[in-house]
Design a protein around this motif. Structure first.
Motif, PDB file in Angstrom:
ATOM      1  N   TYR A 128      29.276  19.769  62.330  1.00 44.99           N
ATOM      2  CA  TYR A 128      30.446  18.919  62.078  1.00 44.99           C
ATOM      3  C   TYR A 128      30.422  18.452  60.623  1.00 44.99           C
ATOM      4  O   TYR A 128      29.389  17.948  60.145  1.00 44.99           O
ATOM      5  CB  TYR A 128      30.444  17.709  63.008  1.00 44.99           C
ATOM      6  N   ASP A 129      31.537  18.627  59.955  1.00 43.76           N
ATOM      7  CA  ASP A 129      31.665  18.212  58.558  1.00 43.76           C
ATOM      8  C   ASP A 129      30.543  18.814  57.702  1.00 43.76           C
ATOM      9  O   ASP A 129      29.900  18.122  56.903  1.00 43.76           O
ATOM     10  CB  ASP A 129      31.677  16.689  58.465  1.00 43.76           C
ATOM     11  N   LYS A 130      30.281  20.100  57.926  1.00 48.32           N
ATOM     12  CA  LYS A 130      29.296  20.888  57.178  1.00 48.32           C
ATOM     13  C   LYS A 130      27.846  20.440  57.409  1.00 48.32           C
ATOM     14  O   LYS A 130      26.950  20.825  56.653  1.00 48.32           O
ATOM     15  CB  LYS A 130      29.611  20.864  55.670  1.00 48.32           C
ATOM     16  N   GLN A 131      27.632  19.650  58.455  1.00 47.89           N
ATOM     17  CA  GLN A 131      26.274  19.217  58.792  1.00 47.89           C
ATOM     18  C   GLN A 131      25.918  19.725  60.191  1.00 47.89           C
ATOM     19  O   GLN A 131      26.720  19.646  61.106  1.00 47.89           O
ATOM     20  CB  GLN A 131      26.160  17.699  58.754  1.00 47.89           C
ATOM     21  N   LEU A 132      24.704  20.228  60.325  1.00 44.60           N
ATOM     22  CA  LEU A 132      24.228  20.778  61.588  1.00 44.60           C
ATOM     23  C   LEU A 132      23.367  19.734  62.304  1.00 44.60           C
ATOM     24  O   LEU A 132      22.551  19.061  61.679  1.00 44.60           O
ATOM     25  CB  LEU A 132      23.411  22.040  61.328  1.00 44.60           C
ATOM     26  N   TYR A 133      23.569  19.615  63.626  1.00 47.02           N
ATOM     27  CA  TYR A 133      22.819  18.650  64.432  1.00 47.02           C
ATOM     28  C   TYR A 133      22.235  19.325  65.667  1.00 47.02           C
ATOM     29  O   TYR A 133      22.820  20.251  66.220  1.00 47.02           O
ATOM     30  CB  TYR A 133      23.729  17.507  64.904  1.00 47.02           C
ATOM     31  N   VAL A 134      21.074  18.817  66.086  1.00 43.15           N
ATOM     32  CA  VAL A 134      20.510  19.179  67.381  1.00 43.15           C
ATOM     33  C   VAL A 134      20.395  17.882  68.183  1.00 43.15           C
ATOM     34  O   VAL A 134      20.162  16.805  67.610  1.00 43.15           O
ATOM     35  CB  VAL A 134      19.131  19.873  67.226  1.00 43.15           C
ATOM     36  N   PHE A 135      20.557  17.967  69.507  1.00 42.58           N
ATOM     37  CA  PHE A 135      20.693  16.760  70.313  1.00 42.58           C
ATOM     38  C   PHE A 135      19.574  16.585  71.333  1.00 42.58           C
ATOM     39  O   PHE A 135      18.996  17.558  71.830  1.00 42.58           O
ATOM     40  CB  PHE A 135      22.037  16.769  71.041  1.00 42.58           C
ATOM     41  N   GLY A 136      19.304  15.299  71.630  1.00 39.77           N
ATOM     42  CA  GLY A 136      18.334  14.939  72.661  1.00 39.77           C
ATOM     43  C   GLY A 136      18.957  15.002  74.047  1.00 39.77           C
ATOM     44  O   GLY A 136      19.766  15.888  74.323  1.00 39.77           O
ATOM     45  N   ASP A 137      18.618  14.029  74.891  1.00 40.77           N
ATOM     46  CA  ASP A 137      19.059  14.127  76.291  1.00 40.77           C
ATOM     47  C   ASP A 137      20.118  13.103  76.685  1.00 40.77           C
ATOM     48  O   ASP A 137      20.417  12.949  77.865  1.00 40.77           O
ATOM     49  CB  ASP A 137      17.855  13.992  77.230  1.00 40.77           C
ATOM     50  N   ASN A 138      20.723  12.398  75.718  1.00 41.03           N
ATOM     51  CA  ASN A 138      21.679  11.348  76.087  1.00 41.03           C
ATOM     52  C   ASN A 138      22.781  11.172  75.045  1.00 41.03           C
ATOM     53  O   ASN A 138      23.231  10.055  74.797  1.00 41.03           O
ATOM     54  CB  ASN A 138      20.951  10.013  76.286  1.00 41.03           C
ATOM     55  N   TRP A 139      23.242  12.270  74.456  1.00 44.60           N
ATOM     56  CA  TRP A 139      24.226  12.146  73.390  1.00 44.60           C
ATOM     57  C   TRP A 139      25.446  13.014  73.672  1.00 44.60           C
ATOM     58  O   TRP A 139      26.053  13.588  72.780  1.00 44.60           O
ATOM     59  CB  TRP A 139      23.604  12.529  72.048  1.00 44.60           C
ATOM     60  N   GLY A 140      25.863  13.086  74.937  1.00 45.79           N
ATOM     61  CA  GLY A 140      27.007  13.917  75.286  1.00 45.79           C
ATOM     62  C   GLY A 140      26.698  15.384  75.065  1.00 45.79           C
ATOM     63  O   GLY A 140      25.552  15.815  75.102  1.00 45.79           O
ATOM     64  N   ARG A 141      27.760  16.190  74.862  1.00 47.17           N
ATOM     65  CA  ARG A 141      27.626  17.630  74.605  1.00 47.17           C
ATOM     66  C   ARG A 141      26.879  18.357  75.720  1.00 47.17           C
ATOM     67  O   ARG A 141      26.277  19.403  75.511  1.00 47.17           O
ATOM     68  CB  ARG A 141      26.911  17.898  73.295  1.00 47.17           C
ATOM     69  N   GLY A 142      26.849  17.772  76.919  1.00 51.65           N
ATOM     70  CA  GLY A 142      26.170  18.405  78.051  1.00 51.65           C
ATOM     71  C   GLY A 142      24.698  18.091  78.150  1.00 51.65           C
ATOM     72  O   GLY A 142      24.015  18.575  79.054  1.00 51.65           O
ATOM     73  N   THR A 143      24.182  17.259  77.232  1.00 51.15           N
ATOM     74  CA  THR A 143      22.735  17.004  77.228  1.00 51.15           C
ATOM     75  C   THR A 143      22.274  16.243  78.472  1.00 51.15           C
ATOM     76  O   THR A 143      21.173  16.499  78.986  1.00 51.15           O
ATOM     77  CB  THR A 143      22.330  16.225  75.968  1.00 51.15           C
ATOM     78  N   GLU A 144      23.096  15.316  78.954  1.00 52.92           N
ATOM     79  CA  GLU A 144      22.714  14.574  80.170  1.00 52.92           C
ATOM     80  C   GLU A 144      22.616  15.506  81.368  1.00 52.92           C
ATOM     81  O   GLU A 144      21.725  15.363  82.215  1.00 52.92           O
ATOM     82  CB  GLU A 144      23.735  13.464  80.462  1.00 52.92           C
ATOM     83  N   VAL A 145      23.522  16.462  81.445  1.00 48.41           N
ATOM     84  CA  VAL A 145      23.517  17.409  82.568  1.00 48.41           C
ATOM     85  C   VAL A 145      22.303  18.328  82.488  1.00 48.41           C
ATOM     86  O   VAL A 145      21.560  18.510  83.464  1.00 48.41           O
ATOM     87  CB  VAL A 145      24.812  18.235  82.585  1.00 48.41           C
ATOM     88  N   LEU A 146      22.082  18.905  81.319  1.00 46.15           N
ATOM     89  CA  LEU A 146      21.001  19.878  81.150  1.00 46.15           C
ATOM     90  C   LEU A 146      19.626  19.273  81.385  1.00 46.15           C
ATOM     91  O   LEU A 146      18.824  19.799  82.179  1.00 46.15           O
ATOM     92  CB  LEU A 146      21.047  20.466  79.738  1.00 46.15           C
ATOM     93  N   TYR A 147      19.350  18.181  80.691  1.00 45.86           N
ATOM     94  CA  TYR A 147      17.990  17.654  80.660  1.00 45.86           C
ATOM     95  C   TYR A 147      17.715  16.592  81.724  1.00 45.86           C
ATOM     96  O   TYR A 147      16.610  16.552  82.280  1.00 45.86           O
ATOM     97  CB  TYR A 147      17.690  17.070  79.272  1.00 45.86           C
TER      98      TYR A 147
END
Length: 338
Positions: free
Chosen positions: A224-243
């Motif tokens: 987003y906005d030319k910046q790359l992010y990786v997510f933990g287990d509670n930041w949306g983007r499906g992380t709560e479901v997966l982890y």
């Protein structure tokens, strides 16, 4: 209130006039009724009992209606607050529009991120886009309840417009958050029913996926906005479901850098260190995604093995019931092919 009193008064006058008209007829029939004996008395008793039951039912119904039209006390993060028992004009200034929509409570205004979410469009027809900075617009919408984040701007002004309840993101887990909003909206039972059902469905899907992929790891990334992010287990983007819900494995490097804060900013060059055996990309189609053209990305095993699943970031962003149900179906479809 004046209308309610007037209605009761006119109803009383009508009943009084009816009694005056019927009284001579009642007196003339009194001897006949008396002569009919015990059977008539028994029938009269039955009719009175039925009438009493009807009156009691009506009273209960009226009492329930009065309760829903009143207020309840909600125990917020900042202490007890009086809120409508049956809110009809809710404004969400940040994050929680999907939580409200999932409980069927009418919205009149939502934040821009919610308004642009494709998953919300059917629910938000006719709902205005607002900002906590546009106080005049919020006043025009005449809300009976305002919901937002603890970091929302102009809270003092918002509280003057309507009861305003805020939440600190991440203070409670995503399911408890839905339950809290259920309590706020006087729909705790409905919220709990969805939670129980979601947990059962997600646990079953997690078992099926783990049976298929074993102990392989999964990463969630976003540009987003030319910046790359990786997510933990509670930041949306499906992380709560997966982890959390499905209990899939997170790469150790992601645990180390993103688990505590929820996300971690990185460069495309080091992305392979954070990439799991499966890679979920929350992708903005209107943003630059040049990292996918780099050699470091193309050489990631998950990319070479065709184990990259791309989702529309605008509909993958939140962690409310509407989004979570969609994310769960997305993962079941991509991991299991159904």
């Amino acid at each position: 209130m004046k209308n309610v009193i007037d209605n009761h008064y006119h109803s009383f006058r009508e009943r009084s006039s009816l009694k005056k008209i019927c009284l001579p007829l009642i007196l003339s029939l009194l001897l006949l009724l008396t002569a009919c004996g015990g059977q008539k008395s028994s029938n009269a008793g039955t009719n009175e009992g039925a009438a009493g039951a009807e009156n009691a039912a009506a009273a209960n119904a009226n009492g329930s209606a009065a309760a829903t039209e009143g207020t309840i006390t909600y125990e917020s993060e900042n202490g007890p607050i009086e809120v409508p028992a049956n809110p009809q004009r809710v404004i969400v200034v940040a994050s929680y529009a999907g939580n409200v929509m999932a409980l069927g409570v009418p919205l009149v205004g939502v934040d821009s991120w919610s308004k642009m979410n494709p998953r919300y469009q059917d629910h938000l027809a006719g709902v205005e886009e607002i900002s906590e900075e546009n106080i005049e617009k919020i006043i025009e919408l005449d809300p009976d309840l305002i919901i937002g984040l603890s970091t929302t701007k102009n809270l003092d002004k918002l509280k003057e417009i309507a009861p305003t309840v805020t939440y600190t993101y991440g203070k409670v887990d995503y399911l408890t958050q839905q339950l809290e909003i259920g309590k706020l909206l006087n729909k705790e039972k409905e919220a709990q029913a969805w939670i129980d059902d979601f947990k059962a469905r997600a646990a079953e899907a997690g078992e099926q996926i783990r049976a298929k992929i074993g102990d392989k790891t999964v990463s969630v990334i976003e540009s987003y906005d030319k910046q790359l992010y990786v997510f933990g287990d509670n930041w949306g983007r499906g992380t709560e479901v997966l982890y959390q819900a499905m209990k899939l494995n997170m790469p150790e490097k992601v645990k180390e850098m993103a688990l505590q804060d929820g996300y971690y900013a990185l460069s495309a060059e080091v992305l392979p260190e954070y990439a799991g055996d499966y890679l979920i990309i929350s992708k903005y189609l209107d943003q630059e995604n040049a990292f996918q053209q780099t050699e470091s990305y193309k050489n990631i095993p998950a990319v070479k093995n065709g184990q990259v699943f791309e989702a529309n970031a605008k509909e993958f962003y939140f962690n409310d019931p509407i989004t979570l149900d969609y994310q769960l179906d997305f993962f079941k479809s991509h991991f299991l092919g159904n």
